[in-house]
Design a protein around this motif. Structure first.
Motif, PDB file in Angstrom:
ATOM      1  N   ILE A   1       1.011   1.794   4.765  1.00 49.00           N
ATOM      2  CA  ILE A   1       0.485   0.587   5.675  1.00 49.00           C
ATOM      3  C   ILE A   1       1.466   0.022   5.698  1.00 49.00           C
ATOM      4  O   ILE A   1       2.288  -0.669   4.719  1.00 49.00           O
ATOM      5  N   THR A   2       2.032  -0.613   7.044  1.00 48.68           N
ATOM      6  CA  THR A   2       3.063  -1.408   7.331  1.00 48.68           C
ATOM      7  C   THR A   2       2.648  -3.009   7.532  1.00 48.68           C
ATOM      8  O   THR A   2       1.705  -2.974   8.257  1.00 48.68           O
ATOM      9  N   THR A   3       3.399  -3.782   6.723  1.00 50.65           N
ATOM     10  CA  THR A   3       2.989  -5.138   6.841  1.00 50.65           C
ATOM     11  C   THR A   3       4.292  -5.834   7.151  1.00 50.65           C
ATOM     12  O   THR A   3       5.422  -5.382   7.083  1.00 50.65           O
ATOM     13  N   GLU A   4       4.366  -7.402   7.160  1.00 50.18           N
ATOM     14  CA  GLU A   4       5.658  -8.083   7.511  1.00 50.18           C
ATOM     15  C   GLU A   4       6.382  -8.054   6.149  1.00 50.18           C
ATOM     16  O   GLU A   4       7.540  -8.046   6.331  1.00 50.18           O
ATOM     17  N   GLN A   5       5.788  -7.616   5.198  1.00 48.03           N
ATOM     18  CA  GLN A   5       6.642  -7.302   3.740  1.00 48.03           C
ATOM     19  C   GLN A   5       7.413  -5.858   3.817  1.00 48.03           C
ATOM     20  O   GLN A   5       7.951  -5.839   2.753  1.00 48.03           O
ATOM     21  N   GLY A   6       7.020  -5.047   4.601  1.00 47.50           N
ATOM     22  CA  GLY A   6       7.407  -3.899   4.407  1.00 47.50           C
ATOM     23  C   GLY A   6       6.404  -2.801   4.398  1.00 47.50           C
ATOM     24  O   GLY A   6       5.262  -3.306   4.881  1.00 47.50           O
ATOM     25  N   THR A   7       6.438  -1.568   4.201  1.00 51.61           N
ATOM     26  CA  THR A   7       5.466  -0.528   3.970  1.00 51.61           C
ATOM     27  C   THR A   7       5.320  -0.100   2.336  1.00 51.61           C
ATOM     28  O   THR A   7       6.267   0.000   1.788  1.00 51.61           O
ATOM     29  N   SER A   8       4.115  -0.059   2.143  1.00 52.79           N
ATOM     30  CA  SER A   8       3.481   0.427   0.735  1.00 52.79           C
ATOM     31  C   SER A   8       3.167   1.857   0.870  1.00 52.79           C
ATOM     32  O   SER A   8       2.311   2.150   1.602  1.00 52.79           O
ATOM     33  N   PHE A   9       4.066   2.555   0.260  1.00 54.89           N
ATOM     34  CA  PHE A   9       3.641   4.163   0.294  1.00 54.89           C
ATOM     35  C   PHE A   9       3.029   4.604  -1.093  1.00 54.89           C
ATOM     36  O   PHE A   9       3.190   4.197  -2.156  1.00 54.89           O
ATOM     37  N   VAL A  10       2.106   5.570  -0.980  1.00 56.81           N
ATOM     38  CA  VAL A  10       1.285   6.183  -2.095  1.00 56.81           C
ATOM     39  C   VAL A  10       1.360   7.663  -1.529  1.00 56.81           C
ATOM     40  O   VAL A  10       1.358   8.018  -0.446  1.00 56.81           O
ATOM     41  N   PRO A  11       1.741   8.647  -2.679  1.00 57.89           N
ATOM     42  CA  PRO A  11       1.472  10.092  -2.393  1.00 57.89           C
ATOM     43  C   PRO A  11      -0.024  10.073  -1.900  1.00 57.89           C
ATOM     44  O   PRO A  11      -1.065   9.520  -2.693  1.00 57.89           O
ATOM     45  N   LEU A  12      -0.149  10.820  -1.002  1.00 58.71           N
ATOM     46  CA  LEU A  12      -1.542  11.208  -0.487  1.00 58.71           C
ATOM     47  C   LEU A  12      -1.895  12.572  -1.000  1.00 58.71           C
ATOM     48  O   LEU A  12      -1.236  13.626  -0.572  1.00 58.71           O
TER      49      LEU A  12
END
Length: 161
Positions: A147-158
């Motif tokens: 999920i991309t926001t102003e702070q960057g993208t938070s990645f999680v393994p799907l």
């Protein structure tokens, strides 16, 4: 909020030392920025098949068929809200192999080592995907959701459960 959906794919061709990027010229979404080796918007008949979209784009832009794309895998899916659209990006990676002399119908291709690739200007979601891939993704076979926001993208393994 009512937002339209924009579904897109990107293909990144990589080898052990670097990544082939496209300096896109004339794009509505990423003009005069570096993006994946090929990619674009889904056609209506591809909406439930990101692989079909990325293969069509690879053929149209690079004249590559599925048999040319070794170890092709969807590695990232990102979501971003931009200009009233929910932008869903499906990022595929494949081995570059012996295709170092490729040309594109969409701009100028350039092979960057991973350190250089971390410095070129890209759209925000692509930048975050490439940075994560260089740092972590190239060492795994995981599919990541971000999920991309102003702070960057938070990645999680799907993962399936």
């Amino acid at each position: 909020m009512t937002a339209k959906l924009r579904n897109m794919t990107s293909l990144y061709l990589v080898n052990g030392e670097g990544i082939l990027l496209l300096y896109r010229i004339g794009s509505r979404v990423a003009d005069h920025l570096y993006v994946g080796s090929a990619g674009g918007h889904f056609e209506a008949h591809e909406l439930n098949d990101a692989k079909a979209c990325v293969l069509r784009e690879a053929k149209e832009e690079l004249d590559l068929d599925e048999t040319d794309l070794h170890n092709l895998a969807m590695r990232y899916i990102t979501l971003r809200l931009k200009n009233g659209e929910i932008r869903q990006n499906y990022y595929f990676f494949a081995d570059l192999g012996s295709h170092a002399d490729l040309t594109s119908t969409e701009g100028k291709l350039a092979l960057f080592d991973y350190e250089e690739a971390a410095q070129v200007e890209m759209p925000v979601s692509a930048r975050n995907v490439v940075d994560h891939y260089i740092r972590e993704g190239k060492y795994t076979a995981e599919l990541y959701a971000g999920i991309t926001t102003e702070q960057g993208t938070s990645f999680v393994p799907l993962r399936e459960f």
